[in-house]
Structure formats: structure tokens, C-alpha cells
Design a protein around this motif. Sequence first.
Motif, PDB file in Angstrom:
ATOM      1  N   SER A 173       0.966  -1.157   0.137  1.00  0.00           N
ATOM      2  CA  SER A 173      -0.073  -0.043  -0.004  1.00  0.00           C
ATOM      3  C   SER A 173       0.882   1.110   0.285  1.00  0.00           C
ATOM      4  O   SER A 173       0.607   2.356  -0.700  1.00  0.00           O
ATOM      5  CB  SER A 173      -0.810   0.037   1.214  1.00  0.00           C
ATOM      6  N   SER A 174       2.079   1.348   0.720  1.00  0.00           N
ATOM      7  CA  SER A 174       3.078   2.424   0.544  1.00  0.00           C
ATOM      8  C   SER A 174       3.413   2.629  -0.632  1.00  0.00           C
ATOM      9  O   SER A 174       3.938   3.701  -0.875  1.00  0.00           O
ATOM     10  CB  SER A 174       4.047   2.293   1.515  1.00  0.00           C
ATOM     11  N   ARG A 175       3.497   1.607  -1.752  1.00  0.00           N
ATOM     12  CA  ARG A 175       3.671   1.882  -3.130  1.00  0.00           C
ATOM     13  C   ARG A 175       2.419   2.153  -3.940  1.00  0.00           C
ATOM     14  O   ARG A 175       2.567   2.206  -5.311  1.00  0.00           O
ATOM     15  CB  ARG A 175       4.613   0.607  -3.591  1.00  0.00           C
ATOM     16  N   GLY A 176       1.263   2.128  -3.275  1.00  0.00           N
ATOM     17  CA  GLY A 176       0.312   2.474  -4.294  1.00  0.00           C
ATOM     18  C   GLY A 176      -0.221   1.205  -5.064  1.00  0.00           C
ATOM     19  O   GLY A 176      -1.096   1.252  -6.047  1.00  0.00           O
ATOM     20  N   GLU A 177       0.410   0.022  -4.686  1.00  0.00           N
ATOM     21  CA  GLU A 177      -0.199  -1.137  -5.431  1.00  0.00           C
ATOM     22  C   GLU A 177      -1.186  -2.073  -4.633  1.00  0.00           C
ATOM     23  O   GLU A 177      -1.221  -1.961  -3.296  1.00  0.00           O
ATOM     24  CB  GLU A 177       1.097  -2.054  -5.501  1.00  0.00           C
ATOM     25  N   LEU A 178      -1.743  -2.950  -5.188  1.00  0.00           N
ATOM     26  CA  LEU A 178      -2.498  -3.965  -4.527  1.00  0.00           C
ATOM     27  C   LEU A 178      -1.705  -4.908  -3.892  1.00  0.00           C
ATOM     28  O   LEU A 178      -0.507  -5.367  -4.365  1.00  0.00           O
ATOM     29  CB  LEU A 178      -3.714  -4.586  -5.649  1.00  0.00           C
ATOM     30  N   VAL A 179      -2.189  -5.298  -2.711  1.00  0.00           N
ATOM     31  CA  VAL A 179      -1.741  -6.599  -1.956  1.00  0.00           C
ATOM     32  C   VAL A 179      -2.050  -7.563  -2.788  1.00  0.00           C
ATOM     33  O   VAL A 179      -3.133  -7.863  -3.515  1.00  0.00           O
ATOM     34  CB  VAL A 179      -2.335  -6.659  -0.600  1.00  0.00           C
ATOM     35  N   PRO A 180      -1.089  -8.799  -3.104  1.00  0.00           N
ATOM     36  CA  PRO A 180      -1.534 -10.003  -3.868  1.00  0.00           C
ATOM     37  C   PRO A 180      -2.940 -10.669  -3.574  1.00  0.00           C
ATOM     38  O   PRO A 180      -3.329 -10.787  -2.421  1.00  0.00           O
ATOM     39  CB  PRO A 180      -0.376 -10.908  -3.677  1.00  0.00           C
ATOM     40  N   ASP A 181      -3.530 -11.348  -4.452  1.00  0.00           N
ATOM     41  CA  ASP A 181      -4.672 -11.565  -4.403  1.00  0.00           C
ATOM     42  C   ASP A 181      -5.036 -12.818  -3.475  1.00  0.00           C
ATOM     43  O   ASP A 181      -5.980 -12.848  -2.630  1.00  0.00           O
ATOM     44  CB  ASP A 181      -5.265 -12.218  -5.795  1.00  0.00           C
ATOM     45  N   GLU A 182      -3.981 -13.812  -3.355  1.00  0.00           N
ATOM     46  CA  GLU A 182      -4.099 -15.009  -2.382  1.00  0.00           C
ATOM     47  C   GLU A 182      -4.516 -14.574  -0.891  1.00  0.00           C
ATOM     48  O   GLU A 182      -5.160 -14.678  -0.289  1.00  0.00           O
ATOM     49  CB  GLU A 182      -2.833 -16.003  -2.495  1.00  0.00           C
ATOM     50  N   PRO A 183      -3.417 -13.752  -0.421  1.00  0.00           N
ATOM     51  CA  PRO A 183      -3.540 -13.416   1.033  1.00  0.00           C
ATOM     52  C   PRO A 183      -4.565 -12.518   1.361  1.00  0.00           C
ATOM     53  O   PRO A 183      -5.227 -12.437   2.300  1.00  0.00           O
ATOM     54  CB  PRO A 183      -2.040 -12.583   1.266  1.00  0.00           C
ATOM     55  N   THR A 184      -4.898 -11.809   0.277  1.00  0.00           N
ATOM     56  CA  THR A 184      -6.227 -10.762   0.629  1.00  0.00           C
ATOM     57  C   THR A 184      -7.254 -11.480   0.697  1.00  0.00           C
ATOM     58  O   THR A 184      -8.106 -11.277   1.404  1.00  0.00           O
ATOM     59  CB  THR A 184      -6.224  -9.767  -0.774  1.00  0.00           C
ATOM     60  N   ILE A 185      -7.662 -12.321  -0.279  1.00  0.00           N
ATOM     61  CA  ILE A 185      -8.845 -13.085  -0.158  1.00  0.00           C
ATOM     62  C   ILE A 185      -8.927 -13.969   1.115  1.00  0.00           C
ATOM     63  O   ILE A 185     -10.042 -14.175   1.729  1.00  0.00           O
ATOM     64  CB  ILE A 185      -8.943 -14.044  -1.394  1.00  0.00           C
ATOM     65  N   GLN A 186      -7.849 -14.520   1.464  1.00  0.00           N
ATOM     66  CA  GLN A 186      -7.642 -15.430   2.551  1.00  0.00           C
ATOM     67  C   GLN A 186      -8.190 -14.619   3.995  1.00  0.00           C
ATOM     68  O   GLN A 186      -8.852 -14.705   4.640  1.00  0.00           O
ATOM     69  CB  GLN A 186      -6.277 -15.781   2.949  1.00  0.00           C
ATOM     70  N   LEU A 187      -7.505 -13.187   4.086  1.00  0.00           N
ATOM     71  CA  LEU A 187      -7.754 -12.363   5.225  1.00  0.00           C
ATOM     72  C   LEU A 187      -9.080 -12.028   5.176  1.00  0.00           C
ATOM     73  O   LEU A 187      -9.790 -11.871   6.169  1.00  0.00           O
ATOM     74  CB  LEU A 187      -6.811 -11.179   4.914  1.00  0.00           C
ATOM     75  N   TRP A 188      -9.791 -11.691   4.104  1.00  0.00           N
ATOM     76  CA  TRP A 188     -11.086 -11.110   4.014  1.00  0.00           C
ATOM     77  C   TRP A 188     -11.881 -12.324   4.214  1.00  0.00           C
ATOM     78  O   TRP A 188     -12.936 -12.185   5.137  1.00  0.00           O
ATOM     79  CB  TRP A 188     -11.411 -10.895   2.533  1.00  0.00           C
ATOM     80  N   PRO A 244     -10.370  -8.534 -11.609  1.00  0.00           N
ATOM     81  CA  PRO A 244     -11.129  -9.599 -12.183  1.00  0.00           C
ATOM     82  C   PRO A 244     -10.675 -11.004 -11.723  1.00  0.00           C
ATOM     83  O   PRO A 244     -11.671 -11.907 -11.276  1.00  0.00           O
ATOM     84  CB  PRO A 244     -10.885  -9.602 -13.614  1.00  0.00           C
ATOM     85  N   GLN A 245      -9.328 -11.221 -11.227  1.00  0.00           N
ATOM     86  CA  GLN A 245      -8.775 -12.410 -10.475  1.00  0.00           C
ATOM     87  C   GLN A 245      -9.575 -12.578  -9.314  1.00  0.00           C
ATOM     88  O   GLN A 245      -9.929 -13.571  -8.773  1.00  0.00           O
ATOM     89  CB  GLN A 245      -7.334 -12.695 -10.432  1.00  0.00           C
ATOM     90  N   GLN A 246      -9.865 -11.493  -8.273  1.00  0.00           N
ATOM     91  CA  GLN A 246     -10.217 -11.612  -7.027  1.00  0.00           C
ATOM     92  C   GLN A 246     -11.743 -12.018  -7.351  1.00  0.00           C
ATOM     93  O   GLN A 246     -12.101 -12.657  -6.603  1.00  0.00           O
ATOM     94  CB  GLN A 246      -9.970 -10.448  -6.261  1.00  0.00           C
ATOM     95  N   ALA A 247     -12.454 -11.230  -8.402  1.00  0.00           N
ATOM     96  CA  ALA A 247     -13.861 -11.497  -8.518  1.00  0.00           C
ATOM     97  C   ALA A 247     -14.146 -13.017  -8.804  1.00  0.00           C
ATOM     98  O   ALA A 247     -15.088 -13.494  -8.178  1.00  0.00           O
ATOM     99  CB  ALA A 247     -14.448 -10.760  -9.890  1.00  0.00           C
ATOM    100  N   LYS A 248     -13.208 -13.803  -9.619  1.00  0.00           N
ATOM    101  CA  LYS A 248     -13.141 -15.019  -9.925  1.00  0.00           C
ATOM    102  C   LYS A 248     -13.238 -15.814  -8.643  1.00  0.00           C
ATOM    103  O   LYS A 248     -13.848 -16.823  -8.412  1.00  0.00           O
ATOM    104  CB  LYS A 248     -12.082 -15.423 -10.896  1.00  0.00           C
ATOM    105  N   MET A 249     -12.152 -15.435  -7.819  1.00  0.00           N
ATOM    106  CA  MET A 249     -11.955 -16.203  -6.479  1.00  0.00           C
ATOM    107  C   MET A 249     -13.068 -16.204  -5.784  1.00  0.00           C
ATOM    108  O   MET A 249     -13.344 -17.019  -4.591  1.00  0.00           O
ATOM    109  CB  MET A 249     -10.567 -15.645  -5.913  1.00  0.00           C
ATOM    110  N   LEU A 250     -13.674 -15.189  -5.675  1.00  0.00           N
ATOM    111  CA  LEU A 250     -14.925 -14.829  -4.761  1.00  0.00           C
ATOM    112  C   LEU A 250     -16.485 -15.221  -5.298  1.00  0.00           C
ATOM    113  O   LEU A 250     -17.398 -15.185  -4.792  1.00  0.00           O
ATOM    114  CB  LEU A 250     -14.834 -13.604  -4.359  1.00  0.00           C
ATOM    115  N   GLU A 251     -16.277 -15.963  -6.559  1.00  0.00           N
ATOM    116  CA  GLU A 251     -17.673 -16.318  -7.402  1.00  0.00           C
ATOM    117  C   GLU A 251     -18.120 -17.330  -6.626  1.00  0.00           C
ATOM    118  O   GLU A 251     -19.404 -17.128  -6.542  1.00  0.00           O
ATOM    119  CB  GLU A 251     -17.154 -16.653  -8.385  1.00  0.00           C
TER     120      GLU A 251
END
Length: 197
Positions: A55-70, A99-106
Motif C-alpha cells: 500500500s505504501s507503493r500504491g499497489e494492490l496486495v497480492p490476491d491470495e493473502p487478500t482473499i484469505q484475510l477477507w 477480475p482475478q479476485q472476482a473469480k476467486m469470490l465467485e
Amino acid sequence: MKYRTILLFGAPGAGKGTQGKILGSIPNFFHCACGDVFRNLTIENELGRIFIDYSSRGELVPDEPTIQLWRRSIAASQSLGRFNPERDTLLLDGIPRSPQQAKMLEDTLEIVAVLNLTCPDFNRLVERLQRRALRENRLDDANLDLIRQRLATYERDTRPVLDYYGPNLVHNIDSTQTPINVLRSILRILADVPPRT
Ligand code: ADP
């Protein structure tokens, strides 16, 4: 059972959080902002360090850990009785963000509407974020280069989520209106969303 979900969508600074908080106070709606889930982590936590790094670089956190945490966070809200998926509609803010996160949460989300808060004026978004920096103590809102990077990340990684869900689900709302008028536009749309079956 999938979560009945309304997605709050738009660039950083478009007003997702402001509207999410208001709508989340209506009975049978539960507001969940992914950025808040990350900010509740501590620096001792490995994912907390990963969050700061990206986040300090203005980038998204990678999908896997994001979805897991959520997933962990929403399960905790459920077991604390704050969120009851049989009763509540989830107001999701800040996830899925690619779109990848959307797929993971489908398999988890039944999206009934995407509320896309549009803001054609780049400078207006920058102004709003800079004001928020002091009010909410958000370092990622203080620096102009970082704001530019986050808006570029939004255009590149996040905007394509709109195509993923398609025009039947996406409702565009002019976020340059006053908050009360944005709310009125949202409520008009929500009144027409089919009720839970
Ligand atoms: P904003 O509304 O200003 O974009 P957020 O609080 O939603 O701010 O997010 C802050 C930061 O948290 C993002 O810049 C990103 O690094 C990280 N983040 C939040 N949600 C996600 C997500 N779904 N996937 C990846 N990173 C995320």
C-alpha cells in the motif's frame, strides 16, 4: 449459501467509504471495507507488513493473502453475530479489486448490484484524498505521487472488474454530486434491486 452482495465500486476518493458507512447503518445491511480489514492488522503480523509494503507503493496486495484475510474477517463478523448472511445484504467496499479476485469470490458472493461511483475529474479525487489524509490519519493519502500511483493502479487492475460483472449489474452514479445526492441516487437504484427470494 452465497452472500447476497452489493458492491460499492469506484476510484480511491470517489466516496465508497462515506456511502458505505451510511448504508451500513440501515437494518439488514452489513458494510465491510477491505482497506479497514488491512488497517486493523498490526505490524507484528506478517500480512500487516505485506500490506504496508504494497500500500505504501500504491499497489494492490497480492490476491491470495487478500482473499484469505477477507474470508477470515467475514467469518469472524459472522461468529460475533454482527453479520448474518441469511438476514443481511453485504455492502462490499474495496473487494474484489481485480477480475482475478472476482473469480476467486465467485463461489462466495451473489452480486445483485454494482454501484459504480464515477468521477471524471482527476483533480477532484486528488483533493478529496488529500483532505482525508489528515482527517483519517492515512499516510497513503498524503503524498501526491502515491495518490497518482493508486489512481493508475485503479485504472489498470480494478476498473476491468466492471466488465467482469457486465452492464446488467453495473449502475453508474455521478460521485461529484453532494453526498446527500449521491445517497439519493444510490437509494433509487437499491429500491429497484430484486428482493431476497
Ligand atoms: P482507497 O479507497 O483509497 O483505495 P482502501 O482503504 O480501499 O483505500 O485501500 C487501501 C490499500 O489497501 C490499497 O491501496 C491496497 O494496497 C490495499 N487493498 C485494499 N483492498 C484490497 C484488495 N481487495 N486487494 C488488494 N489490495 C487491497
